[in-house]
Scaffold this motif. Sequence first.
Motif, short mmCIF file in Angstrom:
data_model
loop_
_atom_site.label_atom_id
_atom_site.label_comp_id
_atom_site.label_asym_id
_atom_site.label_seq_id
_atom_site.Cartn_x
_atom_site.Cartn_y
_atom_site.Cartn_z
N ILE A 208 -14.10 -15.08 -43.54
CA ILE A 208 -12.86 -15.08 -44.32
C ILE A 208 -12.24 -13.70 -44.17
O ILE A 208 -12.89 -12.69 -44.39
CB ILE A 208 -13.13 -15.36 -45.81
CG1 ILE A 208 -13.73 -16.74 -45.97
CG2 ILE A 208 -11.85 -15.20 -46.63
CD1 ILE A 208 -14.18 -17.07 -47.38
N VAL A 209 -10.98 -13.65 -43.77
CA VAL A 209 -10.25 -12.40 -43.64
C VAL A 209 -9.11 -12.42 -44.64
O VAL A 209 -8.31 -13.35 -44.67
CB VAL A 209 -9.71 -12.20 -42.20
CG1 VAL A 209 -8.89 -10.93 -42.12
CG2 VAL A 209 -10.85 -12.17 -41.20
N ASP A 210 -9.08 -11.39 -45.49
CA ASP A 210 -7.95 -11.28 -46.44
C ASP A 210 -7.58 -9.84 -46.67
O ASP A 210 -8.19 -8.94 -46.24
CB ASP A 210 -8.27 -11.97 -47.76
CG ASP A 210 -9.42 -11.35 -48.54
OD1 ASP A 210 -10.07 -10.44 -48.03
OD2 ASP A 210 -9.66 -11.79 -49.66
N GLU B 155 -13.64 -3.58 -37.03
CA GLU B 155 -13.18 -2.20 -36.88
C GLU B 155 -12.42 -2.01 -35.56
O GLU B 155 -11.37 -1.37 -35.52
CB GLU B 155 -14.37 -1.24 -36.94
CG GLU B 155 -13.99 0.22 -36.98
CD GLU B 155 -13.25 0.62 -38.24
OE1 GLU B 155 -12.26 1.37 -38.12
OE2 GLU B 155 -13.65 0.19 -39.34
N THR B 156 -12.92 -2.61 -34.51
CA THR B 156 -12.25 -2.53 -33.20
C THR B 156 -10.87 -3.17 -33.26
O THR B 156 -9.89 -2.59 -32.78
CB THR B 156 -13.10 -3.22 -32.11
OG1 THR B 156 -14.36 -2.56 -32.02
CG2 THR B 156 -12.40 -3.19 -30.77
N LYS C 259 -8.21 0.67 -45.18
CA LYS C 259 -9.66 0.72 -45.37
C LYS C 259 -10.21 -0.68 -45.12
O LYS C 259 -9.66 -1.67 -45.60
CB LYS C 259 -10.00 1.18 -46.78
CG LYS C 259 -11.47 1.26 -47.05
CD LYS C 259 -11.75 1.70 -48.47
CE LYS C 259 -13.25 1.64 -48.71
NZ LYS C 259 -13.56 1.82 -50.12
N LEU C 260 -11.29 -0.75 -44.38
CA LEU C 260 -11.91 -2.02 -44.04
C LEU C 260 -13.14 -2.23 -44.92
O LEU C 260 -13.99 -1.35 -45.01
CB LEU C 260 -12.32 -2.02 -42.56
CG LEU C 260 -13.01 -3.24 -42.01
CD1 LEU C 260 -12.05 -4.42 -42.00
CD2 LEU C 260 -13.51 -2.97 -40.61
N LYS D 229 -17.13 -11.82 -45.30
CA LYS D 229 -15.77 -11.59 -45.82
C LYS D 229 -15.28 -10.23 -45.34
O LYS D 229 -15.95 -9.22 -45.51
CB LYS D 229 -15.77 -11.63 -47.34
CG LYS D 229 -16.13 -12.98 -47.92
CD LYS D 229 -16.07 -12.95 -49.43
CE LYS D 229 -16.45 -14.30 -50.00
NZ LYS D 229 -16.39 -14.30 -51.46
N VAL D 230 -14.09 -10.24 -44.75
CA VAL D 230 -13.46 -9.02 -44.26
C VAL D 230 -12.16 -8.84 -45.03
O VAL D 230 -11.34 -9.75 -45.09
CB VAL D 230 -13.16 -9.12 -42.74
CG1 VAL D 230 -12.46 -7.87 -42.25
CG2 VAL D 230 -14.44 -9.37 -41.96
N SER D 231 -11.99 -7.67 -45.62
CA SER D 231 -10.74 -7.42 -46.35
C SER D 231 -10.21 -6.03 -45.99
O SER D 231 -10.97 -5.14 -45.60
CB SER D 231 -10.95 -7.54 -47.86
OG SER D 231 -11.87 -6.59 -48.32
#
Length: 90
Positions: free
Chosen positions: A88-90, A15-16, A26-27, A42-44
């Motif tokens: 994992i960031v997508d 978020e930062t 939107k996170l 997992k971050v999308s």
Amino acid sequence: MESHEIFESATREAETLKELLQVDAKLNVSQEESENDVILIKVSFEGDDLGYLIGGRGRHLMSLQYVLSNIVRNKVRASDDSTKVAMIVD
């Protein structure tokens, strides 16, 4: 560091970074346990105009994944050497 603490830390850091990059999206952050006792986070991002965030050939996303992974891993290592975290960031 407990699993839920790692998840909360990853969510805060993502978020930062989103705010610093001024991304209007939107996170979504989720967590899974893998077979090898590795915590997978997992971050999308969801939004209309994410081209800047993705970058050419996904390079910005890869960089964001690298930075976020290092931040979270360093926090985990500071409190517990045995916990393994993958992001994992997508």
